[in-house]
Design an enzyme around this catalytic site. Structure first.
Site, PDB file in Angstrom:
ATOM      1  N   ALA A   1      66.713  72.747 -31.272  1.00  0.00           N
ATOM      2  CA  ALA A   1      66.596  71.503 -30.516  1.00  0.00           C
ATOM      3  C   ALA A   1      65.584  70.643 -31.252  1.00  0.00           C
ATOM      4  O   ALA A   1      64.441  71.050 -31.460  1.00  0.00           O
ATOM      5  CB  ALA A   1      66.135  71.790 -29.087  1.00  0.00           C
ATOM      6  N   SER A   2      66.017  69.469 -31.678  1.00  0.00           N
ATOM      7  CA  SER A   2      65.158  68.608 -32.492  1.00  0.00           C
ATOM      8  C   SER A   2      63.948  68.136 -31.699  1.00  0.00           C
ATOM      9  O   SER A   2      63.963  68.086 -30.464  1.00  0.00           O
ATOM     10  CB  SER A   2      65.948  67.391 -32.984  1.00  0.00           C
ATOM     11  OG  SER A   2      67.065  67.803 -33.733  1.00  0.00           O
TER      12      SER A   2
END
Length: 391
Positions: A99-100
């Site tokens: 997840a960025s």
């Protein structure tokens, strides 16, 4: 308001402040989207985080406080390792999905600039949070997200059905797009690409845009924002600061001693004044980005303490087809000259020296001065400042 709700609200406010500190004030409607669509709702029960030595598990049931803090930290977090396969004791762990960091998510959404009613395709659903943020703005029925990993796609679909019903999740190779929903007004890619597939160009309406993190074997850095033209070609500029996992279909799995260097190789010896750290050092990703555009099929690896007398560090450079390599030594006694060893039909360090000379002669340009033109036949041509000055 319950204690949990109050804690979530405080965490969201802190996150929005961190995003604003990094990017500047977050414009509407994206600030409302991030405030409304809670990140933790899309994260798996087990997260993984690098502790400086290895990836360690953070389990929501066993470490709820740490898990919640990780969910709302302005950092990327690994959501899957080893392509989803079980991790045995002692087995090497590598990240395969993440997840960025919320700040880069917000910045990409701002660049994408999708608006209500526009049709959006996302390549790389991941957890589904990014798709949910876009659904909040453009409408869930206008969002299609493609995910190659069936398990991740299934988890994203469950979250989106609960929190953004109407958004469509497709299991498949995102590099092929999702033709059933085409044409799209915007396409956003959440993994790094070293070339933009023709399928994505074909599925974007004329005047529509594609935004993708960019990579080359030399460097994984930058965002490419393209506008698709009537003839199927595309053109646009780079933005700085992005580091995403490569698309699974474009991964480069090469190792110097396994794939490149052989015992029978007889390298030639020379000297250079170009410091290895200048072209491949961790402190100057702008230089790495520029060299990556100039040297599209070269990659490098550092070898610390290579057990060679007087050598403290060695930079290896090789071609992706593994036919040529160079090794440049940094010595204990320092100095401004470095020993170069080369093997194969190409003199790779000469190519690196030429690229470095070009880069310095042009004032060491940052990513924002570069752009890319992609012809309808898929040919990629990078340029500096304008399409009239190709690299």
């Amino acid at each position: 308001m319950t204690t949990t709700e109050a804690e979530e609200l405080a965490a969201v406010r802190t996150l929005l402040t961190a995003i604003a500190d990094e990017n500047g004030e977050l414009p509407e409607p994206w600030a409302s989207a991030i405030a409304t669509v809670r990140r933790h709702e899309f994260l798996p029960r087990v997260l993984w985080q690098w502790d400086g030595d290895r990836y360690v598990r953070i389990d929501a049931e066993e470490q709820p406080t740490q898990w919640r803090a990780t969910a709302y930290a302005n950092t990327s977090v690994v959501t899957q390792v080893n392509d989803g396969k079980p991790v045995e004791d002692g087995e090497k762990v590598f990240p395969s999905s993440s997840a960025s960091a919320p700040a880069i998510v917000a910045r990409m959404l701002g660049i994408l600039n999708a608006r209500r009613g526009e049709r959006v395709l996302e390549v790389g659903a991941g957890t589904g949070w990014n798709a949910a943020l876009m659904a909040h703005v453009v409408g869930p029925q206008n969002v299609t997200t493609v995910e190659v990993d069936a398990e991740a796609a299934g988890q994203a679909a469950v979250s989106l059905e609960r929190l953004a019903p109407g958004a469509r999740v497709v299991v498949g190779d995102g590099l092929l797009g999702a033709p059933a929903g085409a044409p799209y007004d915007r396409i956003v890619v959440t993994c790094s690409l070293n070339h933009v597939p023709e399928a994505l160009l074909e599925q974007t309406r004329p005047g529509g845009t594609i935004l993708t993190p960019w990579s080359r074997p030399w460097c994984n850095y930058g965002l490419l924002h393209l506008t698709v033209r009537d003839d199927g070609s595309a053109q646009g500029r780079f933005h700085p600061y992005a580091d995403f996992m490569p698309a699974r279909g474009q991964r480069l799995d090469l190792r110097i001693f396994r794939d490149v260097v052989a015992d029978h190789h007889q390298p030639t010896e020379s000297r250079t004044s170009v410091a290895p750290d200048a072209v491949a050092g961790d402190e100057d990703f702008a230089a790495q980005f520029a060299l990556a555009l100039c040297l599209p099929d070269l990659w490098f690896a550092w070898h610390e303490n290579p057990a060679v007398e007087g050598v403290v560090r060695r930079l290896w450079v090789a071609t992706v087809d593994t036919t040529s390599w160079a090794a440049i030594d940094e010595m204990e006694d320092g100095g401004d000259m470095f020993t170069v060893w080369q093997h194969g039909p190409r003199r790779l360090w000469g190519e690196v020296e030429a690229a470095w000379a070009w880069y310095t002669a042009h004032g060491r340009p940052g990513p924002g001065r570069f752009g890319m033109t992609i012809d309808a036949d898929g040919t990629h041509q990078p340029w500096l400042d304008s399409p009239g000055t190709p690299l």
